[in-house]
Design a protein around this motif. Structure first.
Motif, PDB file in Angstrom:
ATOM      1  N   ILE A  57      87.755  27.813  32.960  1.00 39.92           N
ATOM      2  CA  ILE A  57      89.105  28.139  33.425  1.00 39.92           C
ATOM      3  C   ILE A  57      89.376  29.634  33.379  1.00 39.92           C
ATOM      4  CG2 ILE A  57      90.207  27.778  31.158  1.00 39.92           C
ATOM      5  CD1 ILE A  57      92.627  26.617  32.722  1.00 39.92           C
TER       6      ILE A  57
ATOM      7  N   TYR B  80      91.287  28.040  42.621  1.00 40.45           N
ATOM      8  CA  TYR B  80      90.247  28.809  41.939  1.00 40.45           C
ATOM      9  C   TYR B  80      90.124  30.191  42.568  1.00 40.45           C
ATOM     10  CZ  TYR B  80      88.460  24.466  39.789  1.00 40.45           C
ATOM     11  OH  TYR B  80      88.324  23.300  39.078  1.00 40.45           O
TER      12      TYR B  80
ATOM     13  N   GLN C  17      90.500  25.064  27.337  1.00 42.84           N
ATOM     14  CA  GLN C  17      90.227  24.913  28.761  1.00 42.84           C
ATOM     15  C   GLN C  17      91.490  24.386  29.459  1.00 42.84           C
ATOM     16  OE1 GLN C  17      87.292  25.733  30.868  1.00 42.84           O
ATOM     17  NE2 GLN C  17      87.463  27.096  29.079  1.00 42.84           N
TER      18      GLN C  17
ATOM     19  N   VAL D 176      96.225  31.734  29.781  1.00 45.00           N
ATOM     20  CA  VAL D 176      95.024  30.928  29.939  1.00 45.00           C
ATOM     21  C   VAL D 176      94.354  30.826  28.581  1.00 45.00           C
ATOM     22  CG1 VAL D 176      92.759  30.760  31.038  1.00 45.00           C
ATOM     23  CG2 VAL D 176      94.709  31.646  32.337  1.00 45.00           C
TER      24      VAL D 176
ATOM     25  N   PHE E  95      92.459  22.094  32.688  1.00 45.60           N
ATOM     26  CA  PHE E  95      91.617  22.615  33.763  1.00 45.60           C
ATOM     27  C   PHE E  95      91.267  21.533  34.774  1.00 45.60           C
ATOM     28  CE2 PHE E  95      87.268  24.670  34.814  1.00 45.60           C
ATOM     29  CZ  PHE E  95      87.812  25.277  35.944  1.00 45.60           C
TER      30      PHE E  95
END
Length: 367
Positions: free
Chosen positions: A173, A79, A55, A50, A71
């Motif tokens: 994110i 999520y 993002q 990540v 994202f």
């Protein structure tokens, strides 16, 4: 004179397809194993990194390089937030989407020649992939061309879309997506240079006349190139009779303009069965794994080139025969009996016409 579809799938290195009437080839296509497309394929994949500064996340889906997932292309279902928060987010998005659709539907009642931007983009992607009728008439027009929507309504609808897109910006994110998390992703752009493939979790499945978005509740409608108000109302009525779940979206493509309710419903039913298969395969797989190959030539040929005037689909190669039969069963179950295995010693293309007697009038290459 009978029309046949001939599929030479003897060798895994190359597959050839011809639609022939007598000794005349009406359509011809081939695909090399070295140049198979990734675009449109669906994978069960795993987050490897990540990247807060971008993002975005880098994804291992089994390709040569890790894919890139922005994202904005991650569905809220993924999520890692409390269930109540996720439901509230989706509910707010749905409310904005419903109001946006109401504004656009009001314009459809007048002239109705503009549909959601998301629908336009997905239909254009489908046509770029060579799905649907392949007649070059599908796809999105330039934004704003032929629009009869008033500036006030257009501004209101655009503002609602922006609000809906901004809802997720309350999250970052790095706060909601984790390394090693498993996602179902689709390739939207091929690997290029040193860049990995661009991915999305908002899936779309293209048929002849429709595009199904199985996890997009706020997209869909009628292609904006279908500009006649009466045609749009007829197609809207057909779509309402399909009783789509609220979690799904559907686009009727330009190729569906003159199609009957039965034909559009059959195409939708095929896409719904395809989605069920994808879900079942996903549950049985471990990431990274290919779940669905959109660019498989045999599937494309049966989906895009097969029609009722074709008396036989003759396949050389056991694996190709099983694939063709299985896909025909999914697409048009009553036509499975037309798929036959070529088991003679003489190669398929030689058996139904020598090279010198074949006179192609259309040639398309997937390589």
């Amino acid at each position: 004179m009978s029309t046949r579809m001939l599929i030479d799938a003897r060798h895994p290195e190359e597959t050839r397809v011809a639609v022939a009437t007598g000794n005349r080839i009406e359509e011809f296509d081939f695909e090399s194993a070295e140049h198979k497309q990734l675009k449109g394929n669906i994978y069960l994949a795993k987050v490897t990194r990540v990247e807060p500064s971008l993002q975005a996340a880098f994804i291992d889906y089994g390709g040569n390089r890790h894919g890139f997932l922005a994202f904005s292309e991650i569905h809220p279902d993924y999520y890692q937030i409390p269930k109540a928060d996720r439901e509230a987010l989706l509910r707010e998005e749905a409310e904005h989407a419903a109001e946006e659709e109401r504004l656009r539907a009001a314009e459809d009642d007048d002239e109705g020649d503009v549909e959601e931007t998301e629908a336009e983009a997905i239909e254009a992607e489908a046509d770029e992939n060579g799905t649907g009728e392949g007649n070059g008439e599908n796809g999105a027009e330039e934004a704003g061309t032929g629009s009869n929507r008033s500036p006030v309504d257009e501004s209101a609808a655009d503002e609602l879309r922006k609000k809906r897109q901004n809802l997720r910006r309350r999250y970052k994110i790095q706060d909601v997506i984790q390394r090693r998390q498993v996602l179902l992703v689709q390739v939207v752009k091929e690997e290029r240079g040193n860049k990995g493939a661009a991915l999305t979790t908002y899936l779309s499945l293209a048929g002849r006349y429709c595009v199904l978005m199985p996890n997009t509740s706020h997209g869909g409608g009628i292609s904006r190139k279908i500009s006649n108000g009466a045609d749009r109302k007829r197609l809207k009525s057909i779509m309402s009779d399909l009783n789509l779940p609220k979690t799904m979206g559907l686009i009727v493509r330009t190729a569906g303009l003159s199609r009957t309710k039965t034909e559009i419903k059959r195409d939708f039913d095929y896409l719904a069965r395809l989605w069920d298969e994808i879900r079942e395969r996903t549950l049985k797989s471990s990431a990274p794994a290919l779940i669905y190959r959109d660019s498989d030539l045999i599937k494309r040929a049966i989906r895009d080139l097969y029609h009722r005037d074709i008396s036989d689909v003759i396949v050389e190669g056991e694996d190709g025969y099983k694939a063709a039969r299985g896909f025909m069963k999914l697409l048009m179950p009553s036509h499975v009996r037309r798929v036959a295995l070529h088991s003679e010693a003489t190669p398929l293309f030689q058996r139904y016409g020598s090279r010198t007697s074949f006179r192609p009038c259309t040639s398309r290459s997937s390589s």
